[in-house]
Design a protein around this motif. Structure first.
Motif, short mmCIF file in Angstrom:
data_model
loop_
_atom_site.label_atom_id
_atom_site.label_comp_id
_atom_site.label_asym_id
_atom_site.label_seq_id
_atom_site.Cartn_x
_atom_site.Cartn_y
_atom_site.Cartn_z
N VAL A 1 2.76 6.42 6.51
CA VAL A 1 2.94 7.38 7.60
C VAL A 1 3.44 6.60 8.80
O VAL A 1 2.71 5.80 9.38
CB VAL A 1 1.62 8.11 7.94
N LYS A 2 4.65 6.83 9.19
CA LYS A 2 5.33 5.99 10.18
C LYS A 2 4.54 5.87 11.48
O LYS A 2 4.01 6.84 12.00
CB LYS A 2 6.72 6.58 10.46
N ASN A 3 4.47 4.63 11.97
CA ASN A 3 3.88 4.29 13.27
C ASN A 3 2.36 4.29 13.31
O ASN A 3 1.79 4.10 14.37
CB ASN A 3 4.41 5.20 14.39
N PRO B 1 -9.50 15.08 1.13
CA PRO B 1 -9.44 14.45 -0.19
C PRO B 1 -8.56 13.20 -0.19
O PRO B 1 -7.54 13.15 0.50
CB PRO B 1 -8.84 15.55 -1.08
N LEU B 2 -8.95 12.22 -0.95
CA LEU B 2 -8.18 10.98 -1.03
C LEU B 2 -6.73 11.24 -1.44
O LEU B 2 -5.81 10.61 -0.93
CB LEU B 2 -8.83 10.02 -2.03
N TYR B 3 -6.56 12.20 -2.36
CA TYR B 3 -5.21 12.46 -2.85
C TYR B 3 -4.35 13.21 -1.83
O TYR B 3 -3.16 13.41 -2.06
CB TYR B 3 -5.26 13.24 -4.17
N ALA B 4 -4.94 13.58 -0.69
CA ALA B 4 -4.18 14.25 0.37
C ALA B 4 -4.23 13.45 1.66
O ALA B 4 -4.00 13.98 2.74
CB ALA B 4 -4.72 15.66 0.60
N ILE B 5 -4.48 12.14 1.57
CA ILE B 5 -4.69 11.34 2.76
C ILE B 5 -3.46 11.31 3.67
O ILE B 5 -3.59 11.19 4.89
CB ILE B 5 -5.11 9.89 2.38
N GLU B 6 -2.27 11.47 3.12
CA GLU B 6 -1.07 11.48 3.98
C GLU B 6 -1.06 12.67 4.94
O GLU B 6 -0.36 12.66 5.95
CB GLU B 6 0.19 11.48 3.12
N SER B 7 -1.88 13.70 4.64
CA SER B 7 -1.98 14.86 5.52
C SER B 7 -2.66 14.51 6.84
O SER B 7 -2.66 15.34 7.76
CB SER B 7 -2.76 15.99 4.83
N ILE B 8 -3.22 13.33 6.93
CA ILE B 8 -3.87 12.93 8.18
C ILE B 8 -2.86 12.90 9.32
O ILE B 8 -3.22 13.02 10.50
CB ILE B 8 -4.55 11.56 8.02
N GLU B 9 -1.58 12.78 9.00
CA GLU B 9 -0.53 12.80 10.01
C GLU B 9 -0.61 14.07 10.85
O GLU B 9 -0.40 14.05 12.05
CB GLU B 9 0.83 12.72 9.32
N ASN B 10 -0.95 15.19 10.21
CA ASN B 10 -1.06 16.46 10.92
C ASN B 10 -2.47 16.70 11.43
O ASN B 10 -2.67 17.14 12.57
CB ASN B 10 -0.63 17.60 10.01
N ILE B 11 -3.46 16.41 10.60
CA ILE B 11 -4.85 16.70 10.96
C ILE B 11 -5.29 15.91 12.19
O ILE B 11 -6.00 16.41 13.05
CB ILE B 11 -5.77 16.40 9.75
N ALA B 12 -4.84 14.65 12.27
CA ALA B 12 -5.28 13.78 13.36
C ALA B 12 -4.33 13.82 14.55
O ALA B 12 -4.48 13.04 15.48
CB ALA B 12 -5.44 12.36 12.86
N GLY B 13 -3.35 14.72 14.53
CA GLY B 13 -2.51 14.92 15.70
C GLY B 13 -1.41 13.89 15.92
O GLY B 13 -1.06 13.60 17.06
N PHE B 14 -0.85 13.37 14.83
CA PHE B 14 0.26 12.42 14.96
C PHE B 14 1.60 13.16 14.94
O PHE B 14 2.54 12.77 14.29
CB PHE B 14 0.24 11.39 13.81
N TYR B 15 1.66 14.25 15.65
CA TYR B 15 2.88 15.05 15.65
C TYR B 15 3.98 14.34 16.41
O TYR B 15 3.73 13.63 17.38
CB TYR B 15 2.64 16.42 16.30
N GLY B 16 5.22 14.58 16.01
CA GLY B 16 6.39 14.10 16.75
C GLY B 16 6.64 12.63 16.58
O GLY B 16 7.57 12.23 15.89
N SER B 17 5.80 11.77 17.15
CA SER B 17 6.09 10.33 17.16
C SER B 17 6.03 9.71 15.80
O SER B 17 6.59 8.64 15.58
CB SER B 17 5.08 9.60 18.07
N CYS B 18 5.38 10.36 14.86
CA CYS B 18 5.21 9.74 13.56
C CYS B 18 5.97 10.47 12.46
O CYS B 18 5.68 10.31 11.28
CB CYS B 18 3.73 9.68 13.19
N ARG B 19 6.89 11.29 12.82
CA ARG B 19 7.70 11.95 11.80
C ARG B 19 8.53 10.92 11.08
O ARG B 19 9.09 10.00 11.67
CB ARG B 19 8.60 13.00 12.42
#
Length: 441
Positions: free
Chosen positions: A349-351, A422-440
């Motif tokens: 997940v970038k950045n 879930p571990l298999y959805a860990i990349e979704s943390i980009e949205n859940i933890a508020g990494f919008y925009g800068s980490c696209r």
């Protein structure tokens, strides 16, 4: 095989202010394939140059770095005209000819119409050896092994990736066993493209293991061929100690596990060399969870991870039946493999540059801390469905973060202060933890 990175290259192509692009990454993560795939999909022509042991190209770049003169030489080499609008110039193993690296500055300043992508497996090493670098005149992209999302796509499970990407966790939970089975495969196969491609074709675990071992052997050969002679034994010992380091309950890197009586200063060069090659990732401890996290990093305390979970399981000689059948023999190493997996996905997940935290007594630890620019998100990693989170609760009571995340094999659940992801959805943390925009991507 689909790589998310090709979307970044596509955006680069259509950016009017683009600069020469340098793709960084460890050997055999797919840099050459990506550049050629990008060229075939988005250009009517390309000129590919591999600088490794290429005397002609070394001579071409050895004197005058005038961009038009170099292009004229490349046209003679390719035996055709180079159209800056339609032709992609692909420079592979560019670190082998330092002057070629320097020429990117002149292409950017004097001939920006030419579209250039470059890659180098040992680029970081070359730079530390004093190669001239066009600071501010190039763009960078980091390429890593396939993420779990990319692995699922390679396995023909695109619909599964769509569910996690749009956050449809009620439907995700319905198929949780399918995700878990794929995740176990990924723990074994990992994300090195050759191993993934072999497994998707043949479903042969032994063949994938053989490929992984060949990759590890190649890395060992690189140690002898490219590293400083007196540092090679230390590089090997440090590299081979990583699985044992992560298998400990306290995963802080301990030099004494490499060799009795070892000290940090003895292994600084070895650690830097492995890091420059992209083979290891350091995750530093922070003294306190303040913004920005980097301001509080403790450079003496860190955890060291490999670039790929499959290579780690191969190095640890983890048997297929022990992993896939859930044998008790797996034991504590399951936690090491899981934390390695999570780190690998966070890096995808970038950045996101994770840290970790322990209290002064060492009695409480948060596996990863993430900084989204406005708040700190604690992330606790669980290998199974055991949802006890004593350290996370203690951290929450002390620092009162807006959101805390626990990742495990359990289904998604939002408890207000705590999200179980879930571990298999860990990349979704980009949205859940508020990494919008800068980490696209």
């Amino acid at each position: 095989m689909y790589r998310v990175a090709i979307e970044q290259l596509k955006r680069w192509k259509f950016n009017q202010g683009r600069k020469p692009m340098i793709i960084r990454g460890a050997r055999q993560v797919g840099k050459t394939w990506l550049m050629k795939e990008f060229a075939s999909k988005f250009y009517s022509d390309s000129v590919y140059v591999n600088f490794d042991n290429n005397r002609r190209m070394s001579s071409l770049f050895s004197s005058d770095l005038n961009a038009e003169r170099i292009v004229a030489g490349l046209e003679l080499h390719a035996r055709r005209r180079i159209d800056p609008e339609k032709t992609l110039l692909v420079f592979d193993e560019i670190q082998e000819v330092p002057q070629a690296l320097s020429s990117l500055k002149y292409f950017n300043e004097d001939a920006p119409q030419y579209q250039i992508v470059c890659a180098g497996s040992l680029l970081g090493v070359a730079l530390h050896q004093g190669a001239s670098f066009p600071v501010g005149k190039v763009e960078f992209m980091d390429l890593r092994p396939l993420s779990f999302t990319e692995f699922m796509m390679a396995m023909g499970r695109e619909k599964f990736t769509e569910l996690t990407e749009r956050g449809d966790f009620s439907l995700v939970s319905t198929f949780s066993q399918d995700y878990i089975e794929l995740l176990k495969y990924y723990y074994f196969i990992g994300g090195m493209p050759e191993a993934v491609l072999s497994f998707t074709k043949n479903r042969n675990f032994d063949e994938a293991r053989e490929i992984q071992q060949n990759i590890l052997d190649t890395y060992e050969q690189d140690f002898s061929k490219h590293a400083p002679y007196n540092a090679v034994p230390k590089i090997r010992m440090l590299w081979n100690s990583i699985p044992a380091q992560l298998a400990r309950e306290n995963k802080k890197f301990v030099y004494g596990l490499i060799k009795e009586g070892a000290r940090a200063r003895e292994y600084e060069t070895a650690l830097l060399w492995l890091s420059d090659c992209g083979l290891v990732h350091r995750v530093y401890r922070v003294s306190q969870p303040g913004l920005p996290l980097k301001a509080y990093e403790d450079l003496k305390s860190f955890k060291l991870f490999m670039l790929d979970v499959g290579l780690m399981s191969c190095m640890a000689r983890l048997r297929r039946d022990v992993l896939l059948d859930g044998s008790d023999l797996f034991g504590q190493f399951k936690g090491a493999l899981t934390e390695q997996y999570v780190l690998q996905q966070l890096k995808a997940v970038k950045n996101i540059e994770p840290y970790y935290w322990t209290n002064d007594k060492g009695s409480a630890e948060i596996d990863f801390l993430l900084d989204n620019g406005s708040e700190i998100i604690p992330l606790e990693v669980k290998a199974e469905i055991n949802l006890q989170a004593k350290s996370l609760k203690a951290y929450h009571e002390k620092f009162n973060p807006k959101i805390s995340v626990r990742t495990s094999m359990a289904d998604y659940k939002n408890e207000g202060w705590l999200v179980n992801l879930p571990l298999y959805a860990i990349e979704s943390i980009e949205n859940i933890a508020g990494f919008y925009g800068s980490c696209r991507r």
